[in-house]
Enzyme design. Structure first.
Site, mmCIF file in Angstrom:
data_model
loop_
_atom_site.group_PDB
_atom_site.id
_atom_site.type_symbol
_atom_site.label_atom_id
_atom_site.label_comp_id
_atom_site.label_asym_id
_atom_site.label_seq_id
_atom_site.Cartn_x
_atom_site.Cartn_y
_atom_site.Cartn_z
ATOM 1 N N ASP A 79 6.598 -4.082 -5.448
ATOM 2 C CA ASP A 79 7.817 -3.671 -5.183
ATOM 3 C C ASP A 79 9.203 -4.674 -5.078
ATOM 4 O OD1 ASP A 79 6.521 -1.091 -5.541
ATOM 5 O OD2 ASP A 79 6.611 -0.730 -3.400
ATOM 6 N N TYR A 145 -2.934 -7.286 1.075
ATOM 7 C CA TYR A 145 -1.206 -7.156 1.467
ATOM 8 C C TYR A 145 -1.526 -7.187 2.934
ATOM 9 C CZ TYR A 145 -0.221 -4.547 -2.919
ATOM 10 O OH TYR A 145 0.213 -4.196 -4.160
ATOM 11 N N TYR A 217 -1.027 2.323 -4.329
ATOM 12 C CA TYR A 217 0.263 2.474 -3.754
ATOM 13 C C TYR A 217 0.033 2.227 -2.276
ATOM 14 C CZ TYR A 217 2.006 3.978 -8.205
ATOM 15 O OH TYR A 217 2.442 4.155 -9.466
#
Length: 239
Positions: A79, A145, A217
């Site tokens: 993103d 992440y 996501y």
């Protein structure tokens, strides 16, 4: 016809990039209104955002190779408001119609990193063939992440750890997030979350580390996206 048409083969360079600053897209993002022509919405730049990883790297290397256009082929994408750290994201840079083909890539790497200090850096540059583009485009890589989550109301640390334990190893069902529905088909996807670990906690903000398969996501894994992602951290905690 007494004319000659010259077709110059592109040069392909493999490497990894790290995006150190938020607000930079991976590739040039044309304005949705004018599609690159320039309008009031984009302040007549033709772009949604002023900078991209593709443009920053290309601007540093265009004169080095004396090429015309450069296209960045990434192994997935992140993103625009996320950084890309760790060992970096694999990419192939396609340099079209170069007038110089054999450039010292160590020098090229240093030039990119110096000119884009604090924004983007590249490493492990090497020459490859065109087939490498398809290889990295089709690759499915696990990712790590780190997210900072703010809760609207205080939660207990044991409850957060319990929720993360329940998420670890889960198959996550996700409908296409509402934030990308305008450009992606509304599909149901199933992705694997391998581990979810609490790094730090202060009552209202938690730092969480997530290891997952490609295509999950992350924002929606946290927020639940109004029930479009199940299970989610928000659903399990009830906040």
């Amino acid at each position: 016809t007494e004319t000659v048409e010259l077709q110059v083969k592109a040069v392909f360079i493999y490497g990894r990039y790290r995006k150190l600053k938020r607000g930079i897209s991976q590739t040039r993002w044309l304005c949705r209104e004018c599609r690159g022509k320039g309008c009031e919405r984009c302040n007549f730049t033709g772009k949604m955002y002023p900078e991209s990883v593709e443009e920053l790297i290309s601007d540093s290397l265009r004169d080095v190779f004396k090429g015309e256009e450069m296209v960045l082929h990434g192994c997935g994408r992140e993103d625009i408001d996320a950084r890309m750290l760790g060992s970096g994201r694999p990419f192939v840079l396609e340099i079209q119609e170069p007038r110089l083909r054999n450039v010292d890539l160590r020098m090229a790497e240093e030039k990119v990193n110096e000119e884009n200090r604090g924004k983007v850096e590249v490493r492990d540059l090497r020459y490859v063939n065109r087939e490498m583009v398809a290889t990295i485009k089709n690759a499915k890589m696990d990712k790590l992440y780190r997210v900072e989550v703010e809760f609207q109301s205080p939660v207990r640390e044991p409850d957060v750890k319990t929720a993360l334990d329940r998420l670890s190893g889960s198959l996550i069902e996700q409908r296409t997030p509402t934030r990308v529905l305008h450009r992606r088909a509304d599909l149901l996807r199933t992705r694997k979350l391998y581990t979810a670990r609490l790094v730090s906690f202060d009552g209202q903000i938690a730092v969480i580390e997530l290891k997952c398969g490609a295509g999950l996501y992350i924002k929606e894994l946290i927020s639940g996206d109004e029930g479009r992602t199940k299970p989610s951290l928000s659903e399990l905690l009830g906040v």
